[in-house]
Design a protein around this motif. Sequence first.
Motif, PDB file in Angstrom:
ATOM      1  N   GLU A  59     -26.691  69.385 109.935  1.00  0.00           N
ATOM      2  CA  GLU A  59     -26.790  68.399 109.342  1.00  0.00           C
ATOM      3  C   GLU A  59     -26.621  67.622 108.069  1.00  0.00           C
ATOM      4  O   GLU A  59     -25.859  69.049 107.531  1.00  0.00           O
ATOM      5  CB  GLU A  59     -28.398  67.711 108.835  1.00  0.00           C
ATOM      6  N   TYR A  60     -25.466  66.812 107.224  1.00  0.00           N
ATOM      7  CA  TYR A  60     -24.933  66.807 106.362  1.00  0.00           C
ATOM      8  C   TYR A  60     -25.166  65.192 105.394  1.00  0.00           C
ATOM      9  O   TYR A  60     -24.686  63.924 106.685  1.00  0.00           O
ATOM     10  CB  TYR A  60     -22.990  66.624 107.000  1.00  0.00           C
ATOM     11  N   LEU A  84     -27.195  62.460 116.220  1.00  0.00           N
ATOM     12  CA  LEU A  84     -27.079  61.733 115.337  1.00  0.00           C
ATOM     13  C   LEU A  84     -28.399  60.893 115.573  1.00  0.00           C
ATOM     14  O   LEU A  84     -29.041  59.478 115.886  1.00  0.00           O
ATOM     15  CB  LEU A  84     -26.307  60.810 116.675  1.00  0.00           C
ATOM     16  N   GLN A  85     -29.772  61.773 115.250  1.00  0.00           N
ATOM     17  CA  GLN A  85     -30.762  60.863 114.986  1.00  0.00           C
ATOM     18  C   GLN A  85     -31.114  61.452 113.323  1.00  0.00           C
ATOM     19  O   GLN A  85     -30.516  60.863 112.321  1.00  0.00           O
ATOM     20  CB  GLN A  85     -31.868  61.979 115.732  1.00  0.00           C
ATOM     21  N   MET A 103     -26.683  59.605 102.785  1.00  0.00           N
ATOM     22  CA  MET A 103     -27.181  59.517 104.556  1.00  0.00           C
ATOM     23  C   MET A 103     -27.075  60.120 104.711  1.00  0.00           C
ATOM     24  O   MET A 103     -26.045  60.770 104.598  1.00  0.00           O
ATOM     25  CB  MET A 103     -26.537  58.351 105.044  1.00  0.00           C
ATOM     26  N   TRP A 104     -28.598  61.246 105.760  1.00  0.00           N
ATOM     27  CA  TRP A 104     -27.775  62.054 106.053  1.00  0.00           C
ATOM     28  C   TRP A 104     -27.362  62.076 107.189  1.00  0.00           C
ATOM     29  O   TRP A 104     -28.039  61.193 108.157  1.00  0.00           O
ATOM     30  CB  TRP A 104     -29.311  63.098 105.861  1.00  0.00           C
ATOM     31  N   ILE A 140     -29.619  50.755 107.886  1.00  0.00           N
ATOM     32  CA  ILE A 140     -28.765  51.599 108.749  1.00  0.00           C
ATOM     33  C   ILE A 140     -29.627  51.647 109.791  1.00  0.00           C
ATOM     34  O   ILE A 140     -29.554  52.331 111.119  1.00  0.00           O
ATOM     35  CB  ILE A 140     -27.538  52.230 107.809  1.00  0.00           C
ATOM     36  N   TYR A 141     -30.157  52.676 109.111  1.00  0.00           N
ATOM     37  CA  TYR A 141     -31.722  53.766 109.245  1.00  0.00           C
ATOM     38  C   TYR A 141     -32.681  52.953 110.287  1.00  0.00           C
ATOM     39  O   TYR A 141     -33.331  52.311 109.895  1.00  0.00           O
ATOM     40  CB  TYR A 141     -32.006  54.571 108.270  1.00  0.00           C
ATOM     41  N   VAL A 142     -33.005  53.523 111.422  1.00  0.00           N
ATOM     42  CA  VAL A 142     -34.536  53.421 111.505  1.00  0.00           C
ATOM     43  C   VAL A 142     -35.416  54.183 111.968  1.00  0.00           C
ATOM     44  O   VAL A 142     -35.062  55.439 111.971  1.00  0.00           O
ATOM     45  CB  VAL A 142     -33.345  53.408 113.229  1.00  0.00           C
ATOM     46  N   ALA A 143     -36.698  53.377 111.272  1.00  0.00           N
ATOM     47  CA  ALA A 143     -37.765  54.881 111.614  1.00  0.00           C
ATOM     48  C   ALA A 143     -39.123  54.328 112.446  1.00  0.00           C
ATOM     49  O   ALA A 143     -38.891  52.918 113.016  1.00  0.00           O
ATOM     50  CB  ALA A 143     -38.656  54.402 109.656  1.00  0.00           C
TER      51      ALA A 143
END
Length: 211
Positions: A71-72, A83-84, A77-78, A135-138
């Motif tokens: 992870e980076y 790619l989750q 953004m992590w 961007i992120y999906v929860a």
Amino acid sequence: FADDISALLAETAADLQDIINVVDEYCRKWRMTVHPVKSKVLVVPAQGIDPKDREGEAWVYRSEPLGEVTEYEYLGMWIDSKLQWTCHLKKLVSKCKAANLSLGRLLSNRQVPTALKKLIWCAVVRSKIDYGSAIYVADSRQAQALESIQHSAGTKMLATNSRAERSAIRTLVGFECDVSTRRRATRMKYLHSLSTMGEERWAKCITELPA
């Protein structure tokens, strides 16, 4: 000086090493320094790849090995090797809870107007939730955790029970909507922005927009 080098993308381990070598040549030419310790490699394996097939893969910069991570953090953004968004959301919830806690005395102070409490909370905490929300999906559990952060802050502002109806708390504090609805609205705005971008824009090139 260059503060950062953006992500270097490659299809294979050998291609990435070639790119690293190009960066090395450029840095030697312009007398720039790269810190290998801060430079990491994140591998996203293709489906069906056996981990044993990756044995022996390694990358170096001027003989210094570059560490591989799962992870980076990039631009706040992590990103993980699957790619989750699990890693990013876990860290986001933790960071927002800590920010909520730091504002505890202020939010509970009955001498401070609710409108001012909301303004400060939005600047300190909601700005963190909003960052990257297009961007992120929860999933439902992660969305619930984010909503709980806003609800917790609202109940402290109003000095009421944490089991109070969430819609009532949002109305009394002045929150426009729940966190999930706000995130979806932000996402829709971003998708509209993408649809009007020129085809040469990188964000447009890597995004598959719905027909």
